[in-house]
Write a protein that holds these residues in place. Structure first.
Motif, PDB file in Angstrom:
ATOM      1  N   TYR A 128       0.724  -1.300  -0.048  1.00 27.80           N
ATOM      2  CA  TYR A 128      -0.029  -0.043   0.064  1.00 27.80           C
ATOM      3  C   TYR A 128       0.843   1.258  -0.055  1.00 27.80           C
ATOM      4  O   TYR A 128       0.300   2.212  -0.186  1.00 27.80           O
ATOM      5  N   TYR A 130       2.828   4.551  -0.294  1.00 28.41           N
ATOM      6  CA  TYR A 130       2.678   5.629  -1.564  1.00 28.41           C
ATOM      7  C   TYR A 130       3.809   5.616  -2.620  1.00 28.41           C
ATOM      8  O   TYR A 130       3.580   5.495  -3.847  1.00 28.41           O
ATOM      9  N   ASN A 136       0.558   0.916  -6.226  1.00 22.25           N
ATOM     10  CA  ASN A 136       0.645   2.289  -7.034  1.00 22.25           C
ATOM     11  C   ASN A 136       1.539   1.926  -8.151  1.00 22.25           C
ATOM     12  O   ASN A 136       1.129   2.563  -9.205  1.00 22.25           O
ATOM     13  N   VAL A 148      -3.514   6.501  -8.126  1.00 19.67           N
ATOM     14  CA  VAL A 148      -2.281   6.341  -7.243  1.00 19.67           C
ATOM     15  C   VAL A 148      -2.770   7.231  -5.876  1.00 19.67           C
ATOM     16  O   VAL A 148      -3.068   8.349  -6.194  1.00 19.67           O
ATOM     17  N   GLN A 149      -2.359   6.582  -4.794  1.00 20.45           N
ATOM     18  CA  GLN A 149      -2.634   7.413  -3.704  1.00 20.45           C
ATOM     19  C   GLN A 149      -2.058   6.832  -2.466  1.00 20.45           C
ATOM     20  O   GLN A 149      -1.621   5.710  -2.551  1.00 20.45           O
ATOM     21  N   SER A 150      -2.151   7.487  -1.584  1.00 22.79           N
ATOM     22  CA  SER A 150      -1.579   7.256  -0.079  1.00 22.79           C
ATOM     23  C   SER A 150      -2.562   6.204   0.736  1.00 22.79           C
ATOM     24  O   SER A 150      -3.416   6.695   1.386  1.00 22.79           O
ATOM     25  N   TRP A 151      -2.642   4.789   0.407  1.00 22.00           N
ATOM     26  CA  TRP A 151      -3.857   4.043   0.715  1.00 22.00           C
ATOM     27  C   TRP A 151      -4.281   4.027   2.207  1.00 22.00           C
ATOM     28  O   TRP A 151      -5.292   4.121   2.512  1.00 22.00           O
ATOM     29  N   ASP A 153      -3.785   6.283   4.169  1.00 14.08           N
ATOM     30  CA  ASP A 153      -4.456   7.426   4.960  1.00 14.08           C
ATOM     31  C   ASP A 153      -5.716   7.613   4.752  1.00 14.08           C
ATOM     32  O   ASP A 153      -6.443   8.684   4.952  1.00 14.08           O
ATOM     33  N   LEU A 154      -6.268   6.662   3.807  1.00 13.55           N
ATOM     34  CA  LEU A 154      -7.863   6.908   3.544  1.00 13.55           C
ATOM     35  C   LEU A 154      -8.744   6.517   4.634  1.00 13.55           C
ATOM     36  O   LEU A 154      -8.665   5.334   5.050  1.00 13.55           O
TER      37      LEU A 154
END
Lengths: 298, 289
Positions: A128, A130, A136, A148-151, A153-154
């Protein structure tokens, strides 16, 4: 067995006692001690103040605890789909004559089950990640760079994201469990069904699923028990974060006691967790068995 | 005869064409199986890269294998100490579990006594009770009794929490052994204990091996009780040591990966050496449990 072979009473007791003692010391005694401590306000020092049901009243109004409970329930739901559901589908596929390399599938899919939950959590943290995450990188390769994201932190889907590693680890176990259950189904029943023209999906739906019901029930109960007590994956993967969004009951009890030193309240939480888990298991046993009976009668 | 011929003629066209359903099912299962090992392979080869190389392209293979990551990981985690602690705790726990499970399982399979049903139910309860809810009460209990932070601390919960399933496995295995064997032994004058150890124990070796291997995984991998019951750095087990290593050196990914590979090496070796026995054991446990 003949009377001659029956050991004397004290021999029997001597054989059974070590197991019962060590088991009681770690399972029963802590529950009773927690029950006692749960009526006190206690920070671990010599001073213990009796506050009656104060801790339990606080639990009822503790939003973080109930949020953690809901996360446990949500994880259980994801687990039932991701572990029992997919496990069953893979077991059905592995039963079919079409599939090659069955041994390879069984060996490889069970392998993650033998790894430590902490290592599984680190692995998925890397997936996961980033900047350096497999997820990603895969998305970028597929031309889906927008996703693409900072998984981790969701806040929204965090429980789902944390449940995926759990399912990934346990799916092989549930596949084996289902395979074992399916292998007890009488081969003749299946052959007769095939002669009657039931193949593929129809055979699965009308013949195999009703016959596999006991296995499905056992698997579901195991899955519920596992997910209600989840701790290690969450502790190592998200630590309950961001904020409290992925906290689970056991993690909350751990933090309350070991980071905030509220041992009385932590003990009350332990009792609440045991009670809620047992209720969930009891409830699901009743529901699953009733459905079992009504289907059987129909 | 006629029926069989008809069936064959119905089926035969399928055999000659590549069946799309067959292809799809096999592809799906291969994809699933691959997803179970690809992340691990990725960790495996990434652990041999330099930090810069890894940051540059996380998917590429290492250009020159960096075994120094492994030496660093061994030094930084104190992996030898961790492994020794884990091995000691795991070995003694597995011995304890197997011995208690054999005696208890054998007795529940062969003898009727007052409170037997209650005892079985009591052990079954341990499979459902949320053990992580007990972290706090067990910590308090162990601290009060001076049992925390000792070299033997973890053996106690590891044995206790892993008794339920092994007892059931042994018990159902013993039920499958013909009683005549014990009756013959009794006629020859062997006592109950003598029969249990000298006659039945050798017959039960397969199920005891399965129990021992499965509980090896469970003890080697345990984290929560190690976290709560051990403060002393010199007593840390592998999963516990790894979690501290990760929080202290979280930026050097190849090194972290090398540590992860090292920590899962023992279970990986044991799994792939005994995989068929392990899978058979899990499946028999599933049917009987």
């Amino acid at each position: 067995m003949g009377k001659a072979l029956r050991p004397r009473g004290w021999v029997l007791v001597a054989y059974l006692l070590p197991g019962l003692l060590i088991y009681s010391f770690v399972v029963l005694v802590p529950i009773l001690a927690a029950l006692r401590d749960s009526f006190y306000s206690w920070t671990g020092g010599p001073k213990k103040t009796y506050i009656g049901t104060g801790n339990y009243k606080e639990i009822l109004q503790d939003d973080v605890f109930w949020h953690s409970f809901l996360n446990n329930v949500l994880m259980t739901a994801y687990g039932l789909i991701g572990q029992v559901g997919f496990g069953f589908v893979f077991a059905l596929l592995l039963m079919s004559k079409m599939v090659k390399l069955k041994g390879l599938h069984r060996t490889m899919s069970y392998f993650p089950s033998t790894l430590a939950p902490v290592i599984i959590a680190f692995l998925w943290m890397l997936v996961y990640n980033y900047n350096y995450g497999l997820l990603n990188a895969g998305l970028t390769k597929l031309g889906l760079g927008a996703l693409v994201q900072s998984w981790l932190d969701l806040t929204g889907p965090i429980v789902l994201l944390a449940s995926i590693p759990l399912s990934w680890q346990n799916i092989g176990f549930f596949t084996l469990l289902m395979l074992a259950g399916l292998s007890t189904i009488n081969k003749e029943v299946l052959e007769v069904a095939e002669l009657d023209g039931a193949t593929g999906v129809r055979k699965a739906w009308y013949i195999i699923i009703p016959l596999a019901k006991p296995t499905l029930v056992v698997a579901s109960l195991l899955c519920i028990a596992n997910n209600m007590r989840g701790f290690e994956h969450i502790y190592a993967l998200t630590g309950g974060g961001p904020g409290n969004s992925s906290s689970v009951m056991a993690l909350y009890a751990y933090e309350t006691s070991f980071l905030r030193f509220r041992y009385g309240y932590g003990s009350a939480l332990a009792i609440a967790i045991i009670t809620l888990t047992m209720l969930m298991i009891l409830l699901s046993t009743l529901i699953l068995q009733r459905r079992n009976h009504s289907k059987g009668g129909a | 005869m006629e029926l069989q011929l008809e069936l064959q003629s119905q089926r035969s066209p399928r055999r000659f064409f590549p069946n799309p359903a067959k292809l799809a099912v096999n592809a799906l299962l291969l994809l699933f199986t691959a997803s179970c090992i690809i992340p691990l392979l990725w960790i495996g080869y990434s652990s041999l890269k330099t930090q810069a190389e890894f940051a540059n392209n996380i998917l590429s293979l290492p250009s020159a294998p960096q075994f120094s990551n492994y030496w660093e990981a061994i030094k930084l985690t104190n992996m030898l100490q961790l492994s020794w602690n884990s091995a000691r705790v795991t070995f003694l726990s597995v011995i304890g579990i197997t011995a208690i499970a054999y005696v208890t399982g054998y007795i529940t399979a062969r003898l009727d006594f007052k409170g037997k049903r209650a005892m079985i139910f009591y052990y079954l309860f341990g499979m459902l009770v949320p053990i992580h809810a007990l972290l706090v009460p067990i910590y308090l209990l162990f601290k009060n009794w001076g049992l925390a932070d000792q070299w033997y601390t973890l053996i106690i919960p590891y044995i206790a929490f892993n008794l339920s399933l092994p007892i059931m496995l042994v018990s159902s295995y013993v039920m499958g052994i013909p009683r005549e064997i014990e009756e013959a032994a009794a006629i020859d004058g062997l006592s109950f204990s003598g029969t249990m150890y000298r006659i039945i124990l050798p017959i039960a070796v397969p199920v005891l091996t399965t129990v021992a291997i499965l509980q090896f995984f469970s003890c080697w991998n345990e984290f929560s009780f190690a976290l709560v019951l051990l403060n002393d750095e010199s007593l840390r087990t592998v999963p516990l040591g790894m979690s501290y290593f990760k929080s202290q050196h979280s930026t050097n990914y190849p090194q972290l990966m090398a540590g992860m590979i090292l920590s899962m090496l023992p279970v990986t070796i044991i799994y792939f050496v005994f995989s068929s026995r392990i899978i058979a054991g899990v499946m028999s446990g599933a049917i009987k449990g």
